[in-house]
Design a protein around this motif. Structure first.
Motif, PDB file in Angstrom:
ATOM      1  N   SER A  17       7.467  51.311 -16.658  1.00 15.06           N
ATOM      2  CA  SER A  17       6.816  51.804 -15.416  1.00 15.06           C
ATOM      3  C   SER A  17       5.432  50.283 -15.537  1.00 15.06           C
ATOM      4  CB  SER A  17       5.506  52.940 -16.056  1.00 15.06           C
ATOM      5  OG  SER A  17       4.383  52.782 -14.380  1.00 15.06           O
ATOM      6  N   ASP A  38       9.554  50.634 -23.534  1.00 16.52           N
ATOM      7  CA  ASP A  38       9.405  51.154 -23.450  1.00 16.52           C
ATOM      8  C   ASP A  38       8.954  52.482 -24.500  1.00 16.52           C
ATOM      9  OD1 ASP A  38       7.361  51.426 -20.660  1.00 16.52           O
ATOM     10  OD2 ASP A  38       7.686  53.128 -22.221  1.00 16.52           O
ATOM     11  N   VAL A  65       4.867  49.998 -29.287  1.00 13.46           N
ATOM     12  CA  VAL A  65       4.919  48.500 -29.965  1.00 13.46           C
ATOM     13  C   VAL A  65       3.242  48.463 -31.126  1.00 13.46           C
ATOM     14  CG1 VAL A  65       4.707  46.994 -27.670  1.00 13.46           C
ATOM     15  CG2 VAL A  65       2.920  48.167 -27.990  1.00 13.46           C
ATOM     16  N   ALA A  66       2.769  48.945 -31.149  1.00 16.24           N
ATOM     17  CA  ALA A  66       1.422  49.836 -32.824  1.00 16.24           C
ATOM     18  C   ALA A  66       2.961  50.004 -34.293  1.00 16.24           C
ATOM     19  CB  ALA A  66       0.677  50.848 -32.250  1.00 16.24           C
ATOM     20  N   ALA A  92       3.036  45.416 -22.672  1.00 17.64           N
ATOM     21  CA  ALA A  92       2.831  47.124 -22.978  1.00 17.64           C
ATOM     22  C   ALA A  92       1.461  47.701 -23.522  1.00 17.64           C
ATOM     23  CB  ALA A  92       3.143  48.047 -24.108  1.00 17.64           C
ATOM     24  N   VAL A 120      -2.367  49.559 -30.165  1.00 19.95           N
ATOM     25  CA  VAL A 120      -1.695  49.219 -29.588  1.00 19.95           C
ATOM     26  C   VAL A 120      -1.788  48.172 -29.070  1.00 19.95           C
ATOM     27  CG1 VAL A 120      -1.241  50.149 -27.098  1.00 19.95           C
ATOM     28  CG2 VAL A 120      -0.840  52.357 -29.093  1.00 19.95           C
ATOM     29  N   THR A 147       0.217  40.575 -21.382  1.00 17.26           N
ATOM     30  CA  THR A 147      -0.913  41.106 -20.419  1.00 17.26           C
ATOM     31  C   THR A 147      -1.976  41.532 -20.857  1.00 17.26           C
ATOM     32  OG1 THR A 147       1.358  42.286 -19.359  1.00 17.26           O
ATOM     33  CG2 THR A 147      -1.394  42.819 -18.947  1.00 17.26           C
ATOM     34  N   ALA A 148      -3.113  40.090 -20.901  1.00 19.48           N
ATOM     35  CA  ALA A 148      -4.802  40.858 -20.483  1.00 19.48           C
ATOM     36  C   ALA A 148      -5.388  41.436 -19.562  1.00 19.48           C
ATOM     37  CB  ALA A 148      -5.055  39.551 -21.254  1.00 19.48           C
ATOM     38  N   SER A 149      -5.903  40.821 -18.909  1.00 23.02           N
ATOM     39  CA  SER A 149      -6.936  41.665 -18.290  1.00 23.02           C
ATOM     40  C   SER A 149      -8.263  40.967 -17.926  1.00 23.02           C
ATOM     41  CB  SER A 149      -7.288  43.089 -18.413  1.00 23.02           C
ATOM     42  OG  SER A 149      -8.235  43.808 -17.666  1.00 23.02           O
ATOM     43  N   LYS A 166      -8.840  43.881 -24.784  1.00 23.67           N
ATOM     44  CA  LYS A 166      -7.936  42.895 -24.468  1.00 23.67           C
ATOM     45  C   LYS A 166      -8.994  41.300 -24.007  1.00 23.67           C
ATOM     46  CE  LYS A 166      -5.155  44.786 -21.763  1.00 23.67           C
ATOM     47  NZ  LYS A 166      -3.508  44.591 -21.653  1.00 23.67           N
ATOM     48  N   PRO A 198       0.343  53.769 -12.176  1.00 25.53           N
ATOM     49  CA  PRO A 198       0.162  54.743 -12.775  1.00 25.53           C
ATOM     50  C   PRO A 198      -0.668  55.098 -14.029  1.00 25.53           C
ATOM     51  CG  PRO A 198       2.349  54.762 -12.857  1.00 25.53           C
ATOM     52  CD  PRO A 198       2.099  53.521 -12.475  1.00 25.53           C
ATOM     53  N   THR A 200      -3.806  52.803 -13.394  1.00 22.98           N
ATOM     54  CA  THR A 200      -5.068  52.496 -13.002  1.00 22.98           C
ATOM     55  C   THR A 200      -5.418  54.111 -12.346  1.00 22.98           C
ATOM     56  OG1 THR A 200      -3.752  51.671 -11.116  1.00 22.98           O
ATOM     57  CG2 THR A 200      -5.896  50.774 -12.786  1.00 22.98           C
TER      58      THR A 200
END
Ligand code: NAD
Length: 255
Positions: A17, A38, A65-66, A92, A120, A147-149, A166, A198, A200
């Motif tokens: 996604s 995924d 991933v956890a 993820a 996660v 991927t952080a943010s 993050k 999806p 946000t």
């Protein structure tokens, strides 16, 4: 296949996604063979179908991933399929609404909600890096993007758990970059602002105008605007880039 990732093999988590799917597609377009992982195996399979339909080469993997055994399995199956793992996009992730009620300030948030988020978004990234780096050390190099943010760089009220996860990703990215700089392994992170996915959609439905007040460009990004940068960061074109937080946010952080 030609392209900036020609001949490389990659793994994308959360590839079913949003940012993960767009990046998996862009990696394949640039010549990489891609393992799409995924927790929702059908979603990974849909991304694989899109890649294969456009002439690329991909495999789909399930897994959480956890869960350490799942992560070890994702990496092992990528190497079994492609012989190596040159590029990894550890993407993820979940949002606060996946682990508790929305709108909670720090004193209202449960310990469980905090722990579930970190499992996660932070421990998952740590474990992915661990197993990927083991392979990259064996083969003599590689490139990782996490991927952080923007929430890895600033506070975000009612998202203490997400912000902690993050900021943690930014920190472990820098640390791994330093640890493996002499091993030909580059480690960077991308820090997206608000992107239409999806994840946000519910927040934007409720608070779009309010949130856009903080975004100079006054719009959401689209996943492809992150994917193009991630592909470049994973490629040899970014050969002097490591330990960086690459902000892509329509101006949010600058304002
Ligand atoms: N959309 C944004 O505005 C935005 C902004 C900054 C950062 N991010 C980050 O980008 C990443 C991707 O988010 P997105 O917006 O594409 O969301 P998304 O919900 O569209 O995609 C996330 C994917 O990750 C998968 N996933 C969730 N938990 C998993 C787990 N435990 N194991 C394996 N897969 C799992 C989901 O099934 C989904 O396919 C996340 O890390 C998110 O925090 C998103």
């Amino acid at each position: 296949m030609t392209g900036i990732l020609a001949g490389k093999a990659g793994l994308v988590t959360g590839g079913g996604s949003g940012l993960g799917r767009a990046t998996a597609l862009a990696m394949a377009r640039e010549g990489a063979r891609v393992a799409v992982a995924d927790i929702t195996e059908e979603a990974a399979a849909s991304t694989v179908a899109l890649i294969n339909a456009s002439g690329g080469q991909a495999i789909g993997l399930g897994g959480n991933v956890a869960v350490e055994a799942d992560v070890a399995g994702m990496v092992a199956r990528t190497v079994a399929a492609f012989g190596r793992i040159d590029c990894a996009y550890n993407n993820a992730g979940i949002s606060p609404r996946n682990v508790g009620p929305v709108g909670q300030r720090t004193h209202e948030m449960s310990r469980q909600s905090f722990d579930d988020m970190l499992a996660v978004n932070l421990t998952g990234v740590f474990m992915c890096m661990k197993y990927e780096i083991i392979e990259m050390l064996k083969q003599g190099g590689g490139a990782i993007v996490n991927t952080a943010s923007i929430a890895g760089l600033v506070g975000l009220p009612t998202a203490t758990n997400y912000v902690a996860s993050k900021h943690g990703v930014v920190g472990i990215t820098k640390t791994a970059a330093m640890e493996y700089a002499q091993d030909n392994i580059r480690v960077n992170c991308v820090n997206p602002g608000y992107i239409k996915t999806p994840m946000t959609d519910p927040t934007m439905a409720a608070r779009f105008d309010l949130l856009m007040e903080k975004v100079p460009m006054k719009r959401l990004g689209v996943p492809e605007e992150i994917a193009e940068a991630v592909v470049w960061m994973l490629s040899d074109k970014a050969s002097f880039m490591t330990g960086a937080s690459h902000i892509i946010d329509g101006g949010y952080y600058a304002a």
